[in-house]
Design an enzyme around this catalytic site. Structure first.
Site, PDB file in Angstrom:
ATOM      1  N   HIS A  98      12.331  -3.726  54.437  1.00 14.54           N
ATOM      2  CA  HIS A  98      12.306  -2.928  53.218  1.00 14.54           C
ATOM      3  C   HIS A  98      13.198  -1.698  53.360  1.00 14.54           C
ATOM      4  O   HIS A  98      13.203  -1.036  54.402  1.00 14.54           O
ATOM      5  CB  HIS A  98      10.870  -2.481  52.897  1.00 14.54           C
ATOM      6  CG  HIS A  98       9.999  -3.588  52.418  1.00 14.54           C
ATOM      7  ND1 HIS A  98      10.000  -4.020  51.114  1.00 14.54           N
ATOM      8  CD2 HIS A  98       9.101  -4.369  53.078  1.00 14.54           C
ATOM      9  CE1 HIS A  98       9.138  -5.002  50.975  1.00 14.54           C
ATOM     10  NE2 HIS A  98       8.589  -5.241  52.155  1.00 14.54           N
ATOM     11  N   ALA A 103       4.256 -10.697  75.820  1.00 16.56           N
ATOM     12  CA  ALA A 103       3.225 -10.588  74.784  1.00 16.56           C
ATOM     13  C   ALA A 103       3.213  -9.200  74.161  1.00 16.56           C
ATOM     14  O   ALA A 103       3.357  -8.190  74.852  1.00 16.56           O
ATOM     15  CB  ALA A 103       1.858 -10.890  75.398  1.00 16.56           C
TER      16      ALA A 103
END
Length: 230
Positions: free
Chosen positions: A149, A196
């Site tokens: 955005h 991770a």
């Protein structure tokens, strides 16, 4: 134009009828075999054999191409509707575990190449193009988002300022750990391992081990000599 609109509505109606009648037939009641046979009428291509569990949602199936030996498990959602140039491609031997969500928005191609495994609850979303190579492993709860955005103007709501859509490339033989986020405009080089919880906001060289939020490369899996000769 009216003819195209009519054809599109007819395709959607056919898709709804077929998936409604067959989509919830459980595995133990020959559901996958029936779906493998009848779904060929609504997909761009459906390989042989393809295993589709019950409670899988397809939108815009005429823009979805599925190769041979693909496994699609319960709760998966694949949405290619909304634009005539949208396409979702699953190569041979791809496996989508439970509740994977793959969605195009506008003029979007999402491609997952041969023998790549997508673990449960992964989200892969356009509108930028996304290409995931062969033999990749994407661990559960990861997100691959090919848009950002814009927010430069503080006087306007962010939702009205538009988006960027540079696209994402994940090359062959990459392993993304649990909860990795991949942001728009990124290329992850071949053979890379992403730890991770990492946030991948920049390009990763081939055969890297990278971790962190934001991401940083901590080592290479190969020597410089290996890179030159590979």
């Amino acid at each position: 134009m009216n003819h195209k609109r009519y054809a599109s509505k007819f395709q959607r109606l056919q898709e709804l009828i077929i998936t409604t009648l067959l989509g919830d037939i459980p595995t133990i009641a020959l559901g996958p075999k029936l779906r493998n046979l009848v779904y060929r009428r609504i997909f761009s291509r459906l390989g042989k054999p393809v295993y589709i569990q019950n409670d899988v949602e397809f939108l815009g199936a005429s823009a979805i191409e599925i190769g041979n030996g693909v496994y699609i498990f319960k709760g998966v959602r694949m949405d290619a509707k909304g634009h005539p140039n949208n396409k979702i491609y699953l190569g041979n031997g791809v496996a989508l575990e439970r509740y994977v969500d793959i969605g195009c928005l506008e003029d979007t191609c999402i491609s997952i190449d041969d023998e790549t495994f997508i673990a449960p609850n992964v989200c892969i979303a356009g509108p930028g193009n996304i290409k995931i190579g062969k033999h990749c492993m994407i661990a559960s709860h990861s997100g691959i988002y090919a848009n950002n955005h814009k927010f430069a103007d503080p006087t306007q709501p962010i939702k009205y300022q538009g988006i960027t859509r540079k696209g994402i490339v994940i090359e062959d033989d990459c392993w993304l750990g649990h909860g990795v986020t991949v942001l728009d405009g990124v290329t992850i080089g071949k053979g890379s391992v992403i730890g991770a919880g990492s946030v991948v906001n920049k390009d990763i060289p081939p055969y890297s081990v990278a971790v962190g939020a934001p991401i940083r490369v901590i080592k290479s899996r190969v020597s410089k000599k290996d890179l030159v000769t590979s």
